[in-house]
Design a protein around this motif. Sequence first.
Motif, mmCIF file in Angstrom:
data_model
loop_
_atom_site.group_PDB
_atom_site.id
_atom_site.type_symbol
_atom_site.label_atom_id
_atom_site.label_comp_id
_atom_site.label_asym_id
_atom_site.label_seq_id
_atom_site.Cartn_x
_atom_site.Cartn_y
_atom_site.Cartn_z
ATOM 1 N N VAL A 31 0.849 -1.194 0.000
ATOM 2 C CA VAL A 31 0.000 0.000 0.000
ATOM 3 C C VAL A 31 0.882 1.241 0.000
ATOM 4 C CG1 VAL A 31 -1.819 1.251 1.207
ATOM 5 C CG2 VAL A 31 -1.811 -1.253 1.220
ATOM 6 N N ILE A 32 0.630 2.155 -0.946
ATOM 7 C CA ILE A 32 1.454 3.348 -1.124
ATOM 8 C C ILE A 32 0.860 4.513 -0.339
ATOM 9 C CG2 ILE A 32 2.554 4.854 -2.821
ATOM 10 C CD1 ILE A 32 1.512 2.845 -4.983
ATOM 11 N N PRO A 33 1.611 5.112 0.573
ATOM 12 C CA PRO A 33 1.102 6.310 1.252
ATOM 13 C C PRO A 33 0.737 7.391 0.238
ATOM 14 C CG PRO A 33 3.095 5.506 2.313
ATOM 15 C CD PRO A 33 2.952 4.739 1.022
ATOM 16 N N SER A 34 -0.409 7.993 0.416
ATOM 17 C CA SER A 34 -0.903 8.996 -0.535
ATOM 18 C C SER A 34 -0.460 10.400 -0.129
ATOM 19 C CB SER A 34 -2.428 8.934 -0.596
ATOM 20 O OG SER A 34 -2.932 9.825 -1.550
ATOM 21 N N GLY A 35 -0.063 11.202 -1.118
ATOM 22 C CA GLY A 35 0.283 12.596 -0.870
ATOM 23 C C GLY A 35 1.601 12.795 -0.165
ATOM 24 N N ALA A 39 7.916 8.900 0.105
ATOM 25 C CA ALA A 39 7.492 7.996 1.173
ATOM 26 C C ALA A 39 7.912 6.562 0.897
ATOM 27 C CB ALA A 39 5.980 8.063 1.353
ATOM 28 N N ALA A 40 8.260 5.841 1.968
ATOM 29 C CA ALA A 40 8.586 4.424 1.855
ATOM 30 C C ALA A 40 7.310 3.624 1.635
ATOM 31 C CB ALA A 40 9.296 3.952 3.112
ATOM 32 N N VAL A 41 7.367 2.662 0.720
ATOM 33 C CA VAL A 41 6.240 1.765 0.466
ATOM 34 C C VAL A 41 6.427 0.484 1.262
ATOM 35 C CG1 VAL A 41 4.976 0.472 -1.280
ATOM 36 C CG2 VAL A 41 5.909 2.734 -1.829
ATOM 37 N N GLY A 42 7.570 -0.182 1.068
ATOM 38 C CA GLY A 42 7.799 -1.427 1.784
ATOM 39 C C GLY A 42 9.225 -1.908 1.629
ATOM 40 N N LYS A 43 9.592 -2.801 2.502
ATOM 41 C CA LYS A 43 10.916 -3.412 2.477
ATOM 42 C C LYS A 43 10.922 -4.556 1.465
ATOM 43 C CE LYS A 43 15.084 -3.792 4.422
ATOM 44 N NZ LYS A 43 16.065 -2.693 4.432
ATOM 45 N N LYS A 81 -3.643 1.946 -9.064
ATOM 46 C CA LYS A 81 -2.872 0.700 -9.134
ATOM 47 C C LYS A 81 -1.605 0.920 -9.946
ATOM 48 C CE LYS A 81 -6.114 -2.143 -10.703
ATOM 49 N NZ LYS A 81 -6.789 -3.395 -11.115
ATOM 50 N N PHE A 82 -0.491 0.408 -9.439
ATOM 51 C CA PHE A 82 0.798 0.590 -10.103
ATOM 52 C C PHE A 82 1.567 -0.728 -10.056
ATOM 53 C CE2 PHE A 82 -0.642 4.471 -8.160
ATOM 54 C CZ PHE A 82 -0.495 5.423 -9.163
ATOM 55 N N PHE A 95 5.029 -6.784 -8.719
ATOM 56 C CA PHE A 95 4.106 -6.475 -7.643
ATOM 57 C C PHE A 95 3.114 -5.407 -8.070
ATOM 58 C CE2 PHE A 95 8.284 -7.600 -6.013
ATOM 59 C CZ PHE A 95 7.980 -8.687 -5.213
ATOM 60 N N THR A 96 1.856 -5.577 -7.645
ATOM 61 C CA THR A 96 0.839 -4.545 -7.837
ATOM 62 C C THR A 96 0.686 -3.778 -6.535
ATOM 63 O OG1 THR A 96 -0.348 -5.799 -9.519
ATOM 64 C CG2 THR A 96 -1.576 -4.076 -8.372
ATOM 65 N N LEU A 97 0.938 -2.488 -6.600
ATOM 66 C CA LEU A 97 0.838 -1.608 -5.445
ATOM 67 C C LEU A 97 -0.454 -0.804 -5.551
ATOM 68 C CD1 LEU A 97 4.485 -0.225 -5.610
ATOM 69 C CD2 LEU A 97 3.687 -2.263 -4.401
ATOM 70 N N VAL A 98 -1.065 -0.514 -4.424
ATOM 71 C CA VAL A 98 -2.327 0.225 -4.418
ATOM 72 C C VAL A 98 -2.164 1.508 -3.607
ATOM 73 C CG1 VAL A 98 -3.196 -1.170 -2.470
ATOM 74 C CG2 VAL A 98 -4.798 0.114 -3.906
ATOM 75 N N LYS A 99 -2.659 2.577 -4.167
ATOM 76 C CA LYS A 99 -2.641 3.885 -3.498
ATOM 77 C C LYS A 99 -3.553 3.860 -2.277
ATOM 78 C CE LYS A 99 -3.554 8.759 -4.752
ATOM 79 N NZ LYS A 99 -4.054 9.610 -5.879
ATOM 80 N N ASP A 100 -3.056 4.329 -1.157
ATOM 81 C CA ASP A 100 -3.815 4.271 0.092
ATOM 82 C C ASP A 100 -4.840 5.400 0.152
ATOM 83 O OD1 ASP A 100 -4.826 3.805 2.551
ATOM 84 O OD2 ASP A 100 -2.971 4.074 3.661
ATOM 85 N N GLU A 101 -6.023 5.060 -0.322
ATOM 86 C CA GLU A 101 -7.178 5.939 -0.138
ATOM 87 C C GLU A 101 -8.298 5.154 0.545
ATOM 88 O OE1 GLU A 101 -6.702 9.099 -3.818
ATOM 89 O OE2 GLU A 101 -7.615 7.162 -4.271
#
Length: 337
Positions: A31-35, A39-43, A81-82, A95-101
């Motif tokens: 999950v990608i922090p929005s705005g 920002a770090a997404v993940g390890k 989605k990215f 990997f599919t990452l999702v914007k955190d909304e």
Amino acid sequence: MRFPKKSLLMASLLMPFTMQTQAQLKLDNYVIPSGKPGAAVGKVITSGKALVTGDTSGLFMISKNTLRLKKNKSLPAGAYKFEVAIAAGDEKGTFTLVKDEFHQNKVIAHRGAWKNQPGSQNSLSSLKDAIKLGCAGSEFDVWLSSDEKLVLSHDAEIGGKVVEKTPLAELQTIQLDNGDRVPTLEEYLDEGMKQNGTKLVLELKPSKVSKERGKQLAASAVEMVRAKQAQGWILYISFDYDILLKILELDPYAKVAYLNGEKSPAQLKADKIWGFDYNYGVVNKDISILKDARSKGITTNVWTVNKAEQMDQLLNAGVDFLTTDEPELALEKVKTK
């Protein structure tokens, strides 16, 4: 059978290489922090040095094996989605990452939104209505059919048929309300991943056949979630502790919560369980369990909370989530807190 020393030497030399080439990269978060540019997404979980090898969005980079947004980049409006490809030596992963909304209102629609909506519980209609309402999550129940397909039903029987003893094709002939039919997990994930406001709370039902079949259900569900790249949407729950432990064996970074009610927050933390999801009667006996869980980093959810006074009590006590058949009422309640 005995092998010549030369054969044993060759096997010992080849084994590490074989294991390395078969290894897959993992992420500990999708999950990608929005705005938050930079920002770090993940390890990235790997023994080597990880690099981004594919990123059509041009948004991501890796620094010290942490996947993060580039410092001068923000997530575009509308997109959620990215896809990112990462490699470290012979290890690779996409990997599919999702914007955190995702909504932060604490309301989990129990079996979707169905009680005050036209659709059947555990249907695609009830999921769509939970999403329309803006619930933080939509809970649903999954079994293995007799032909080992992942299929939704709350009870062990549906339409007079025992789920675990009936093939999928036959289960999907059952007529449900609103023209719904019994969906598969794959269909549910496909629908749920069309948005990024409502989490998908996947309950794995304890098998009536055997404990081993329950573990098989866990393995099949994790495999399906990986195949659909749905990790960023999914929370797992179960009454069967062994099912949760099996999920963590297969995906140590999955978020899993226990339903049965007899484990203390300390026990859950020791087993790396993300949260508890206990019945209202259990929590009401000692409401301080919410504070105890919070102090230990254990997420709290309570089911099935349908009365206004219970909602008020739990929200005032700082519960993280409410699972309810009355999401419309609960959404009104959280507005006042």
